[in-house]
Design an enzyme around this catalytic site. Structure first.
Site, PDB file in Angstrom:
ATOM      1  N   SER A   1      -2.265   8.764 -39.441  1.00 17.77           N
ATOM      2  CA  SER A   1      -1.403   7.797 -38.760  1.00 17.77           C
ATOM      3  C   SER A   1      -1.960   7.426 -37.395  1.00 17.77           C
ATOM      4  CB  SER A   1      -0.018   8.396 -38.518  1.00 17.77           C
ATOM      5  OG  SER A   1       0.573   8.808 -39.703  1.00 17.77           O
TER       6      SER A   1
ATOM      7  N   HIS B   1      -4.344   3.605 -44.858  1.00 23.05           N
ATOM      8  CA  HIS B   1      -3.085   4.099 -44.285  1.00 23.05           C
ATOM      9  C   HIS B   1      -1.898   3.532 -45.056  1.00 23.05           C
ATOM     10  CE1 HIS B   1      -0.049   4.345 -40.800  1.00 23.05           C
ATOM     11  NE2 HIS B   1      -0.140   5.519 -41.377  1.00 23.05           N
TER      12      HIS B   1
ATOM     13  N   GLU C   1      -2.787  -0.255 -44.618  1.00 25.91           N
ATOM     14  CA  GLU C   1      -3.709  -0.710 -43.577  1.00 25.91           C
ATOM     15  C   GLU C   1      -5.099  -0.189 -43.960  1.00 25.91           C
ATOM     16  OE1 GLU C   1      -0.968  -0.946 -39.578  1.00 25.91           O
ATOM     17  OE2 GLU C   1      -1.601   1.028 -40.214  1.00 25.91           O
TER      18      GLU C   1
ATOM     19  N   ASN D   1       1.872   1.585 -36.431  1.00 28.78           N
ATOM     20  CA  ASN D   1       2.317   2.676 -35.556  1.00 28.78           C
ATOM     21  C   ASN D   1       2.180   2.339 -34.069  1.00 28.78           C
ATOM     22  OD1 ASN D   1       3.321   4.354 -37.487  1.00 28.78           O
ATOM     23  ND2 ASN D   1       1.400   5.437 -37.801  1.00 28.78           N
TER      24      ASN D   1
HETATM   25  N1  CAA Z   1      10.347   7.191 -53.876  1.00 27.37           N
HETATM   26  C1  CAA Z   1      10.432   6.264 -54.839  1.00 27.37           C
HETATM   27  N2  CAA Z   1      11.346   5.267 -54.819  1.00 27.37           N
HETATM   28  C2  CAA Z   1      12.229   5.234 -53.810  1.00 27.37           C
HETATM   29  C3  CAA Z   1      12.218   6.189 -52.766  1.00 27.37           C
HETATM   30  C4  CAA Z   1      11.221   7.203 -52.834  1.00 27.37           C
HETATM   31  N3  CAA Z   1      11.104   8.144 -51.889  1.00 27.37           N
HETATM   32  N4  CAA Z   1      13.215   5.887 -51.896  1.00 27.37           N
HETATM   33  C5  CAA Z   1      13.827   4.783 -52.376  1.00 27.37           C
HETATM   34  N5  CAA Z   1      13.230   4.385 -53.512  1.00 27.37           N
HETATM   35  C6  CAA Z   1      13.547   3.220 -54.317  1.00 27.37           C
HETATM   36  C7  CAA Z   1      14.906   3.357 -54.939  1.00 27.37           C
HETATM   37  O1  CAA Z   1      14.837   4.057 -56.161  1.00 27.37           O
HETATM   38  C8  CAA Z   1      15.351   1.914 -55.098  1.00 27.37           C
HETATM   39  O2  CAA Z   1      14.806   1.334 -56.254  1.00 27.37           O
HETATM   40  P1  CAA Z   1      15.761   0.498 -57.289  1.00 27.37           P
HETATM   41  O3  CAA Z   1      16.347  -0.622 -56.471  1.00 27.37           O
HETATM   42  O4  CAA Z   1      14.821   0.017 -58.348  1.00 27.37           O
HETATM   43  O5  CAA Z   1      16.778   1.450 -57.766  1.00 27.37           O
HETATM   44  C9  CAA Z   1      14.687   1.203 -53.935  1.00 27.37           C
HETATM   45  O6  CAA Z   1      13.634   2.065 -53.473  1.00 27.37           O
HETATM   46  C10 CAA Z   1      15.685   0.971 -52.844  1.00 27.37           C
HETATM   47  O7  CAA Z   1      16.249   2.228 -52.522  1.00 27.37           O
HETATM   48  P2  CAA Z   1      17.779   2.439 -52.101  1.00 27.37           P
HETATM   49  O8  CAA Z   1      18.629   1.366 -52.691  1.00 27.37           O
HETATM   50  O9  CAA Z   1      18.146   3.865 -52.347  1.00 27.37           O
HETATM   51  O10 CAA Z   1      17.779   2.363 -50.532  1.00 27.37           O
HETATM   52  P3  CAA Z   1      17.328   1.204 -49.577  1.00 27.37           P
HETATM   53  O11 CAA Z   1      17.651  -0.132 -50.108  1.00 27.37           O
HETATM   54  O12 CAA Z   1      17.819   1.630 -48.235  1.00 27.37           O
HETATM   55  O13 CAA Z   1      15.750   1.319 -49.570  1.00 27.37           O
HETATM   56  C11 CAA Z   1      13.912   2.154 -48.353  1.00 27.37           C
HETATM   57  C12 CAA Z   1      15.097   2.495 -49.220  1.00 27.37           C
HETATM   58  C13 CAA Z   1      12.914   1.298 -49.152  1.00 27.37           C
HETATM   59  C14 CAA Z   1      13.253   3.472 -47.979  1.00 27.37           C
HETATM   60  C15 CAA Z   1      14.402   1.331 -47.111  1.00 27.37           C
HETATM   61  O14 CAA Z   1      15.460   2.019 -46.496  1.00 27.37           O
HETATM   62  C16 CAA Z   1      13.313   1.075 -46.093  1.00 27.37           C
HETATM   63  O15 CAA Z   1      12.512   0.172 -46.238  1.00 27.37           O
HETATM   64  N6  CAA Z   1      13.304   1.898 -45.021  1.00 27.37           N
HETATM   65  C17 CAA Z   1      12.289   1.788 -43.982  1.00 27.37           C
HETATM   66  C18 CAA Z   1      11.064   2.516 -44.430  1.00 27.37           C
HETATM   67  C19 CAA Z   1       9.961   2.413 -43.419  1.00 27.37           C
HETATM   68  O16 CAA Z   1      10.054   1.795 -42.369  1.00 27.37           O
HETATM   69  N7  CAA Z   1       8.839   3.085 -43.734  1.00 27.37           N
HETATM   70  C20 CAA Z   1       7.699   3.140 -42.863  1.00 27.37           C
HETATM   71  C21 CAA Z   1       7.702   4.470 -42.112  1.00 27.37           C
HETATM   72  S1  CAA Z   1       6.389   4.568 -40.964  1.00 27.37           S
HETATM   73  C22 CAA Z   1       5.061   5.102 -41.846  1.00 27.37           C
HETATM   74  O17 CAA Z   1       5.150   5.368 -43.028  1.00 27.37           O
HETATM   75  C23 CAA Z   1       3.735   5.183 -41.139  1.00 27.37           C
HETATM   76  C24 CAA Z   1       3.417   6.423 -40.410  1.00 27.37           C
HETATM   77  O18 CAA Z   1       2.207   6.677 -40.222  1.00 27.37           O
HETATM   78  C25 CAA Z   1       4.446   7.305 -39.826  1.00 27.37           C
HETATM   79  P1  NAD Z   2       3.545  16.697 -44.957  1.00 26.10           P
HETATM   80  O1  NAD Z   2       3.719  17.806 -43.994  1.00 26.10           O
HETATM   81  O2  NAD Z   2       4.684  16.240 -45.781  1.00 26.10           O
HETATM   82  O3  NAD Z   2       2.348  17.024 -45.984  1.00 26.10           O
HETATM   83  C1  NAD Z   2       1.118  17.554 -45.593  1.00 26.10           C
HETATM   84  C2  NAD Z   2       0.616  18.434 -46.726  1.00 26.10           C
HETATM   85  O4  NAD Z   2      -0.696  18.909 -46.405  1.00 26.10           O
HETATM   86  C3  NAD Z   2       1.496  19.675 -46.966  1.00 26.10           C
HETATM   87  O5  NAD Z   2       1.990  19.655 -48.293  1.00 26.10           O
HETATM   88  C4  NAD Z   2       0.545  20.830 -46.719  1.00 26.10           C
HETATM   89  O6  NAD Z   2       0.785  21.957 -47.541  1.00 26.10           O
HETATM   90  C5  NAD Z   2      -0.803  20.171 -47.030  1.00 26.10           C
HETATM   91  N1  NAD Z   2      -1.942  20.922 -46.511  1.00 26.10           N
HETATM   92  C6  NAD Z   2      -2.030  21.619 -45.346  1.00 26.10           C
HETATM   93  N2  NAD Z   2      -3.234  22.231 -45.274  1.00 26.10           N
HETATM   94  C7  NAD Z   2      -3.910  21.896 -46.415  1.00 26.10           C
HETATM   95  C8  NAD Z   2      -5.203  22.229 -46.925  1.00 26.10           C
HETATM   96  N3  NAD Z   2      -6.033  23.016 -46.259  1.00 26.10           N
HETATM   97  N4  NAD Z   2      -5.568  21.722 -48.127  1.00 26.10           N
HETATM   98  C9  NAD Z   2      -4.741  20.924 -48.826  1.00 26.10           C
HETATM   99  N5  NAD Z   2      -3.493  20.589 -48.394  1.00 26.10           N
HETATM  100  C10 NAD Z   2      -3.089  21.065 -47.200  1.00 26.10           C
HETATM  101  O7  NAD Z   2       2.941  15.488 -44.105  1.00 26.10           O
HETATM  102  P2  NAD Z   2       2.896  13.926 -44.495  1.00 26.10           P
HETATM  103  O8  NAD Z   2       4.058  13.258 -43.881  1.00 26.10           O
HETATM  104  O9  NAD Z   2       2.608  13.789 -45.951  1.00 26.10           O
HETATM  105  O10 NAD Z   2       1.615  13.466 -43.659  1.00 26.10           O
HETATM  106  C11 NAD Z   2       0.302  13.637 -44.161  1.00 26.10           C
HETATM  107  C12 NAD Z   2      -0.633  12.681 -43.446  1.00 26.10           C
HETATM  108  O11 NAD Z   2      -0.184  11.334 -43.670  1.00 26.10           O
HETATM  109  C13 NAD Z   2      -0.703  12.864 -41.923  1.00 26.10           C
HETATM  110  O12 NAD Z   2      -2.007  12.554 -41.495  1.00 26.10           O
HETATM  111  C14 NAD Z   2       0.301  11.809 -41.431  1.00 26.10           C
HETATM  112  O13 NAD Z   2       0.035  11.404 -40.107  1.00 26.10           O
HETATM  113  C15 NAD Z   2       0.055  10.690 -42.419  1.00 26.10           C
HETATM  114  N6  NAD Z   2       1.161   9.737 -42.618  1.00 26.10           N
HETATM  115  C16 NAD Z   2       2.459  10.188 -42.602  1.00 26.10           C
HETATM  116  C17 NAD Z   2       3.475   9.265 -42.829  1.00 26.10           C
HETATM  117  C18 NAD Z   2       4.914   9.676 -42.844  1.00 26.10           C
HETATM  118  O14 NAD Z   2       5.792   8.802 -42.844  1.00 26.10           O
HETATM  119  N7  NAD Z   2       5.254  10.941 -42.873  1.00 26.10           N
HETATM  120  C19 NAD Z   2       3.160   7.907 -43.085  1.00 26.10           C
HETATM  121  C20 NAD Z   2       1.821   7.510 -43.125  1.00 26.10           C
HETATM  122  C21 NAD Z   2       0.816   8.436 -42.876  1.00 26.10           C
END
Ligand code: CAA
Ligand code: NAD
Length: 296
Positions: free
Chosen positions: A121, A142, A154, A192
């Protein structure tokens, strides 16, 4: 000419890795997944089975198709088993040392033609690529959480990524049904860079007592049309992961916008890692999430 991608290796079967495995296997790739131990591997496999099971229940997938997808997935705790991968996607915890260690080991095991990619990330792809002798065959891929639902990937071109590797990574993202965008190797890439200060701002609003946790979420959902509020989203992403991302981005940019707020650090120390641990800003143990008692 580079070999066709047939086998994908995924490192880590947590929140992201399990979703990446699912979408790769669903797109027809033979998919190998590495976890650190049997328990974590079984937990990851259960996540994939649960997600496929829900898709069958909701009639998005046939039962036969789900069985075929599962048959394309092999789990392992031995890094050598990933040697046949044509593409490796790393999704272990956000820890530079661990990621470099795994890439360095795989660099010696995989074919010359294998492309390496990280789902990091916030870490620098150029630095991760430096742990290998294949910086030209190294890119960022990503994904977004939840991976089976979110369309974006990405695709990151680092300093030494070759044009061919970038194009192949971009084409791969399309081949698994995602919408790729091209990004430079800048910490946090596009999403991000914008999302992390927003989420951290919501934590600061809680610290400042601006409104309750559910009202901050409601504000952004009803005021800005977001599908979920920032504190629910933080519980989904993981407080531990977000804290690490913030620390890495702060170190890179030295901008207070990316500084992890004290409340976030304390919640991580308390084991409140969000939905995956059962508790974050909300308690997820019941049928519906209820706001956690935070001692504020
Ligand atoms: N796995 C598989 N399918 C899933 C799921 C999961 N974990 N969560 C939800 N779904 C599916 C549901 O089954 C549903 O499908 P159907 O309509 O076919 O039944 C659909 O997605 C919609 O789900 P819900 O109706 O339960 O709920 P919702 O309308 O609130 O949607 C959501 C759920 C898509 C997660 C929505 O809330 C959303 O877009 N949230 C924001 C998510 C977001 O911003 N993600 C980015 C995070 S940042 C990141 O990832 C980067 C990083 O590096 C940190
Ligand atoms: P998580 O903690 O859910 O999963 C990480 C996994 O790595 C765990 O299951 C752990 O057991 C495993 N692990 C640790 N050491 C290991 C090893 N030596 N060999 C194999 N597996 C090992 O974390 P996450 O949220 O899945 O994040 C994973 C990566 O994805 C990070 O780099 C994070 O920044 C990135 N990411 C996270 C998100 C998010 O929304 N959480 C979104 C995009 C990208």
């Amino acid at each position: 000419m580079a070999a066709e991608i047939r086998t994908v290796g995924v490192l880590g079967c947590g929140l992201m890795g399990s979703g990446i495995v699912e979408v790769c296997a669903k797109a027809g790739f033979s998919t190998l997944v590495l976890e650190q131990g049997e328990e974590a591997l079984m937990a990851g496999m259960r996540k994939i089975q649960g997600s496929l099971g829900r898709a069958v229940e909701r009639k998005r997938l046939g039962a036969e198709e789900a069985t075929q997808i599962e048959s394309r997935i092999s789990g392992t705790t031995t890094v050598e088993d990933l040697a046949p991968a044509d593409l490796v996607i790393e999704a272990v915890v956000e820890d530079l040392g661990l990621k470099k260690e795994l890439f360095s080991a795989l660099d010696r095991l995989c074919s010359e033609a294998t492309i390496f990619a990280s789902n990091t990330s916030s870490l620098t792809i150029t630095e991760l690529a430096g742990a290998t002798d294949r910086a030209d065959r190294f890119a960022g891929l990503h994904f977004f959480n939840p991976v089976p639902v979110m369309k974006l990937v990405e695709v990151v071109r680092a300093v030494r990524t070759s044009a061919e590797t970038f194009e192949r990574a971009f084409a791969f993202a399309k081949s698994i049904g995602k919408e790729p965008i091209a990004c430079k190797d800048s910490s946090g890439f596009v999403v991000n860079r914008l999302l992390v200060p927003y989420i951290l701002g919501a934590v600061r609003a809680v610290e400042a007592g601006v409104a309750s946790v559910p009202d901050i979420d409601k504000g952004m959902m009803l005021g800005c049309g977001h599908p979920m509020g920032p504190l629910t989203l933080l519980d989904f992403v993981g407080l531990d992961t977000t804290h690490r991302i913030a620390e890495i981005m702060f170190e890179e940019y030295k901008d207070p916008l990316f500084a992890s707020p004290p409340l976030l650090r304390r919640m991580v120390l308390a084991g409140y890692h969000g939905k995956k641990s059962g508790r974050g800003f909300y308690d997820w143990s019941g049928d519906k999430p209820v706001p956690s008692e935070l001692g504020l």
